[in-house]
Motif scaffolding. Structure first.
Motif, PDB file in Angstrom:
ATOM      1  N   GLU A  59      41.915 -11.138   3.654  1.00 52.13           N
ATOM      2  CA  GLU A  59      40.639 -12.024   3.432  1.00 52.13           C
ATOM      3  C   GLU A  59      39.848 -12.516   5.067  1.00 52.13           C
ATOM      4  N   MET A  60      38.875 -12.729   4.873  1.00 44.64           N
ATOM      5  CA  MET A  60      38.151 -13.264   6.175  1.00 44.64           C
ATOM      6  C   MET A  60      38.776 -14.690   6.333  1.00 44.64           C
ATOM      7  N   LYS A  61      39.029 -14.999   7.554  1.00 46.09           N
ATOM      8  CA  LYS A  61      39.360 -16.264   7.736  1.00 46.09           C
ATOM      9  C   LYS A  61      38.480 -16.791   9.030  1.00 46.09           C
ATOM     10  N   TYR A  62      38.361 -18.039   9.136  1.00 45.22           N
ATOM     11  CA  TYR A  62      37.260 -18.756  10.050  1.00 45.22           C
ATOM     12  C   TYR A  62      38.218 -19.410  10.837  1.00 45.22           C
ATOM     13  N   ASP A  63      37.593 -19.325  12.332  1.00 43.93           N
ATOM     14  CA  ASP A  63      38.042 -19.896  13.539  1.00 43.93           C
ATOM     15  C   ASP A  63      37.606 -21.442  13.393  1.00 43.93           C
ATOM     16  N   ILE A  64      36.252 -21.526  13.109  1.00 39.19           N
ATOM     17  CA  ILE A  64      35.840 -22.832  12.768  1.00 39.19           C
ATOM     18  C   ILE A  64      34.865 -22.886  11.352  1.00 39.19           C
ATOM     19  N   PRO A  65      35.680 -23.408  10.362  1.00 43.80           N
ATOM     20  CA  PRO A  65      35.109 -23.416   9.254  1.00 43.80           C
ATOM     21  C   PRO A  65      33.628 -24.178   9.051  1.00 43.80           C
ATOM     22  N   LEU A  66      32.720 -23.966   8.090  1.00 41.86           N
ATOM     23  CA  LEU A  66      31.667 -24.630   7.916  1.00 41.86           C
ATOM     24  C   LEU A  66      32.022 -25.946   7.035  1.00 41.86           C
ATOM     25  N   LYS A  67      31.597 -26.932   7.507  1.00 40.56           N
ATOM     26  CA  LYS A  67      31.896 -28.149   6.785  1.00 40.56           C
ATOM     27  C   LYS A  67      30.547 -28.816   6.216  1.00 40.56           C
TER      28      LYS A  67
END
Length: 415
Positions: free
Chosen positions: A406-414
């Motif tokens: 599944e897609m993983k974020y380096d910097i997730p949206l907060k």
């Protein structure tokens, strides 16, 4: 060795969460199944039979970009057909293979395991057909390919076209094709329909006709095709592709034909993205959608499926083999998004397409059938369609063709 796929949401089977596979076949489906030597956690994701693309032109894919030529400036079907011979002159067996493998990769990497491809046989050298017959054999462990002997320039518009179709069937094509609305007059279109059915019966082949791909409500070759296969009890082995004009026909005619379609059990294929692009070109407003009566077919129990049709060719500059994109466009155009409809629209790119290809005896998530399935990045049908989710894995004969995270974020949206 037995392996168990567990923690799954199995399409059309709410009572099961696990499958045991042995020797490439499904041997058990249910819950709390016995332990196996290998156990694979599917993370609660939706498991479906593989996507089916029942209508694709693999000898055309990427010809628009790769050959550095322009498509139809008018955006019409007929201009593109007129342009095609210029493209065809440059093709070789190897060039067809080179581009076709790109199209096959596009589709297989997004969950397709069954393709019906229309191959132009209005070519005395059978360049594309020879290439595709080789590819069908070479790639059989990855994808099933059905080949249609398709006279792109017409059985009669192209001199000797009918004889070329017959020769292609002798060479190994699986399906008889035709394009009656491109013949020079209605009489020749009708004759081509008679020829198609005769050839199907003579060689025991399936039939798939490019039928009435026009907005003209007077183009009614589907009526003759249906009548002939009804009388020959050949409807389940026959498909009418496109039938755009049926979407322009008046209701009195359409509902009379619906009754006859139910009797013949003929299949239909709609090409939502391509026909939305090609059709309605002579309309100002209101502008037609170019779609056949998908919603009414579904309501009447008439088998209809969706296909990609083209990927970057003179007819259609877009396309990427993503059947979820085709489904999303199709259900918008057909206005089939009520809660009961959403629960079954995945059939338009799975089970219904398999019926067009006459695969229903071997296709599907059932004990005894090949362990062919895909895993979608959601747990419910509704969420999978709403989010147009990706395919996380494709399994063929119990082995992964691919599996991705599944897609993983380096910097997730907060928020």
């Amino acid at each position: 060795m037995k392996k168990k796929f567990f923690n799954a949401k199995i399409y059309r089977n709410d009572a099961a969460t696990e499958m045991i596979v042995e020797n490439g076949k499904i041997v058990q489906i249910g819950k709390n199944l016995p332990k196996c030597e290998e156990e694979i956690d599917l993370g609660g994701k939706l498991v479906m039979p593989p996507y089916v693309d029942p209508h694709l032109h693999l000898d055309y894919v990427y010809t628009l970009s790769e050959l550095g030529q322009e498509g139809a400036g008018s955006g019409t079907l007929f201009e593109a057909i007129e342009l095609w011979p210029k493209f065809k002159e440059t093709l070789t067996v190897e060039s067809v293979k080179k581009l076709a493998i790109k199209g096959i990769h596009d589709e297989v990497s997004q969950g397709v395991q069954h393709i019906r491809t229309h191959i132009d046989v209005t070519d005395p050298n059978f360049t594309a057909l020879k290439a595709m017959l080789e590819m069908k054999q070479d790639l059989k462990d990855i994808v099933d390919i059905q080949i249609v002997a398709f006279p792109q320039q017409g059985m009669y518009t192209y001199k000797g076209g009918r004889e070329l179709v017959e020769e292609a069937l002798k060479m190994g094509a699986d399906v008889v094709g035709g394009i009656p609305h491109y013949e020079p007059a209605r009489e020749f279109g009708e004759q081509s329909i008679h020829d198609i059915v005769k050839l199907g019966l003579k060689y025991d082949k399936l039939i798939d006709v490019h039928c009435d791909e026009t907005d003209d409500p007077n183009s009614r070759f589907v009526e003759l095709l249906n009548a002939l296969v009804l009388m020959e009890d050949y409807g389940t082995r026959t498909t009418a592709s496109h039938t755009c004009s049926f979407g322009s026909a008046d209701n009195s005619y359409a509902y009379r034909m619906m009754d006859l379609f139910k009797k013949s059990k003929m299949n239909f294929i709609s090409l939502p993205t391509e026909n939305a692009y090609l059709q309605g070109r002579q309309d100002t407003y209101p502008k037609r959608r170019g779609l056949t009566r998908v919603k009414e077919f579904m309501e009447n129990g008439i088998n209809v499926s969706f296909g990609q049709d083209s990927i970057n060719d003179p007819w259609y500059p877009m396309g990427n083999g993503n059947m979820m994109n085709i489904l999303d466009n199709g259900i918008h155009l057909a206005q089939t998004m009520s809660a009961p409809e959403i629960e079954k629209v995945f059939d338009l790119i799975t089970y219904n397409g398999a019926r067009c290809l006459n695969l229903q005896e071997t296709y599907g998530l059932e004990v005894g059938k090949a362990a062919n399935f895909i895993v979608l990045n959601e747990s419910t049908v509704y969420e999978a369609i709403r989010k147009r989710v990706d395919v996380l894995a494709s399994v063929r004969n119990g082995e992964f063709l691919f599996r991705r995270q599944e897609m993983k974020y380096d910097i997730p949206l907060k928020l």
